[in-house]
Write an enzyme that holds these catalytic residues in place. Structure first.
Site, mmCIF file in Angstrom:
data_model
loop_
_atom_site.group_PDB
_atom_site.id
_atom_site.type_symbol
_atom_site.label_atom_id
_atom_site.label_comp_id
_atom_site.label_asym_id
_atom_site.label_seq_id
_atom_site.Cartn_x
_atom_site.Cartn_y
_atom_site.Cartn_z
ATOM 1 N N ARG A 48 12.935 4.655 12.539
ATOM 2 C CA ARG A 48 11.660 5.381 12.532
ATOM 3 C C ARG A 48 10.811 4.963 13.746
ATOM 4 O O ARG A 48 11.340 4.445 14.719
ATOM 5 C CB ARG A 48 10.958 5.131 11.192
ATOM 6 C CG ARG A 48 11.818 5.597 9.997
ATOM 7 C CD ARG A 48 11.155 5.338 8.666
ATOM 8 N NE ARG A 48 9.931 6.117 8.530
ATOM 9 C CZ ARG A 48 9.031 5.912 7.560
ATOM 10 N NH1 ARG A 48 9.231 4.959 6.663
ATOM 11 N NH2 ARG A 48 7.943 6.648 7.490
ATOM 12 N N ALA A 101 3.141 -0.802 4.815
ATOM 13 C CA ALA A 101 2.565 -0.784 6.168
ATOM 14 C C ALA A 101 2.077 -2.156 6.625
ATOM 15 O O ALA A 101 2.084 -2.457 7.826
ATOM 16 C CB ALA A 101 1.427 0.232 6.218
ATOM 17 N N PRO A 125 0.788 -1.231 0.000
ATOM 18 C CA PRO A 125 0.000 0.000 0.000
ATOM 19 C C PRO A 125 0.819 1.280 0.000
ATOM 20 O O PRO A 125 1.852 1.372 0.666
ATOM 21 C CB PRO A 125 -0.836 -0.103 1.288
ATOM 22 C CG PRO A 125 -0.141 -1.107 2.126
ATOM 23 C CD PRO A 125 0.516 -2.067 1.182
ATOM 24 N N ASN A 126 0.319 2.214 -0.770
ATOM 25 C CA ASN A 126 0.851 3.582 -0.877
ATOM 26 C C ASN A 126 2.150 3.690 -1.672
ATOM 27 O O ASN A 126 2.624 4.799 -1.933
ATOM 28 C CB ASN A 126 1.015 4.229 0.512
ATOM 29 C CG ASN A 126 -0.296 4.273 1.263
ATOM 30 O OD1 ASN A 126 -1.280 4.786 0.737
ATOM 31 N ND2 ASN A 126 -0.341 3.719 2.464
ATOM 32 N N ASN A 170 8.010 -5.677 -0.811
ATOM 33 C CA ASN A 170 7.890 -4.535 0.096
ATOM 34 C C ASN A 170 6.411 -4.442 0.450
ATOM 35 O O ASN A 170 5.616 -3.869 -0.299
ATOM 36 C CB ASN A 170 8.379 -3.242 -0.563
ATOM 37 C CG ASN A 170 8.376 -2.077 0.422
ATOM 38 O OD1 ASN A 170 7.805 -2.178 1.507
ATOM 39 N ND2 ASN A 170 9.010 -0.978 0.043
ATOM 40 N N ARG A 172 4.835 10.955 -2.571
ATOM 41 C CA ARG A 172 4.616 10.675 -1.159
ATOM 42 C C ARG A 172 5.882 10.944 -0.340
ATOM 43 O O ARG A 172 6.924 10.342 -0.591
ATOM 44 C CB ARG A 172 4.259 9.195 -1.043
ATOM 45 C CG ARG A 172 4.173 8.668 0.342
ATOM 46 C CD ARG A 172 4.139 7.139 0.353
ATOM 47 N NE ARG A 172 3.964 6.689 1.705
ATOM 48 C CZ ARG A 172 4.203 5.463 2.111
ATOM 49 N NH1 ARG A 172 4.612 4.539 1.279
ATOM 50 N NH2 ARG A 172 4.029 5.139 3.369
ATOM 51 N N GLU A 212 12.656 -9.545 1.784
ATOM 52 C CA GLU A 212 11.880 -8.390 2.272
ATOM 53 C C GLU A 212 12.692 -7.117 2.044
ATOM 54 O O GLU A 212 13.883 -7.073 2.353
ATOM 55 C CB GLU A 212 11.603 -8.580 3.767
ATOM 56 C CG GLU A 212 10.873 -7.405 4.406
ATOM 57 C CD GLU A 212 10.685 -7.579 5.917
ATOM 58 O OE1 GLU A 212 10.946 -8.684 6.449
ATOM 59 O OE2 GLU A 212 10.308 -6.586 6.562
ATOM 60 N N HIS A 226 12.714 -2.696 2.218
ATOM 61 C CA HIS A 226 12.135 -1.397 2.581
ATOM 62 C C HIS A 226 13.039 -0.295 2.059
ATOM 63 O O HIS A 226 14.272 -0.427 2.098
ATOM 64 C CB HIS A 226 11.968 -1.260 4.097
ATOM 65 C CG HIS A 226 11.043 -2.299 4.643
ATOM 66 N ND1 HIS A 226 9.690 -2.242 4.488
ATOM 67 C CD2 HIS A 226 11.308 -3.468 5.285
ATOM 68 C CE1 HIS A 226 9.138 -3.313 5.024
ATOM 69 N NE2 HIS A 226 10.099 -4.085 5.506
ATOM 70 N N TYR A 254 11.055 8.933 0.933
ATOM 71 C CA TYR A 254 10.987 7.920 -0.132
ATOM 72 C C TYR A 254 11.559 8.373 -1.475
ATOM 73 O O TYR A 254 11.534 7.605 -2.442
ATOM 74 C CB TYR A 254 9.533 7.465 -0.310
ATOM 75 C CG TYR A 254 8.941 6.846 0.946
ATOM 76 C CD1 TYR A 254 9.429 5.638 1.428
ATOM 77 C CD2 TYR A 254 7.920 7.477 1.659
ATOM 78 C CE1 TYR A 254 8.907 5.062 2.578
ATOM 79 C CE2 TYR A 254 7.385 6.906 2.816
ATOM 80 C CZ TYR A 254 7.890 5.706 3.264
ATOM 81 O OH TYR A 254 7.370 5.134 4.396
#
Ligand code: DQA
Length: 148
Positions: free
Chosen positions: A114, A84, A19-20, A81, A27, A105, A107, A32
């Site tokens: 964070r 969220a 998502p996103n 990825n 964004r 995985e 990111h 990012y």
């Protein structure tokens, strides 16, 4: 003949974005970056021309699980990825565990630098490896982990 040999043995990889991540470029560019993923995908495809690289993005948890199940028994590698959903989805974590294809995985940001809720991952326990914090280059490193 040589070309046939090449194509026959090309690795079949897929990048699955959650998502996103369809909003990359717009964004939170300070986190990012300012490049769209569609543009970056072209960079990856020309840089890694010896792999077959598919791409799928969804904002919907069930669609991500469906795609993992679809490719998870016949592809050579999955670069995931889950965005969220990484931090919340038992369902995606279970799918990663259920399939046979190794999952790396990824990111873009360093999730450990964070908020605390981003330190938890339902993917990591069943991932082949985890690459995070290198911006979009995290995807390059994940592809390289499958070919070198
Ligand atoms: C992300 C990190 C996640 O915590 C966040 O929810 C994202 C993107 C990353 O690539 O840095 O959407 O997965």
């Amino acid at each position: 003949m040589r070309l046939f040999f090449y194509i026959y043995f090309m690795k079949q990889l897929i990048i699955i974005n959650g998502p996103n991540l369809n909003l990359l470029g717009k964004r939170e560019p300070e986190i990012y970056g300012s490049q769209t993923f569609e543009d970056y995908l072209e960079v990856l495809k020309s840089k890694y021309s010896t792999v077959n690289l598919d791409y799928f993005q969804s904002n919907i948890e069930g669609e991500l699980i469906d795609k993992l199940q679809e490719v998870g028994f016949n592809y050579d590698g999955i670069i995931l990825n889950a965005a969220a959903y990484t931090h919340t989805s038992v369902g995606i974590g279970d799918a990663v565990k259920a399939i046979q294809t190794p999952v790396v995985e990824v990111h873009i940001s360093n999730t450990f630098s964070r908020e605390e809720f981003r330190h938890q991952s339902y993917i990591s326990p069943n991932a082949k490896g985890v690459i995070l914090g290198f911006g979009l280059k995290s995807y390059d490193l994940a592809i390289e982990s499958f070919i070198f």
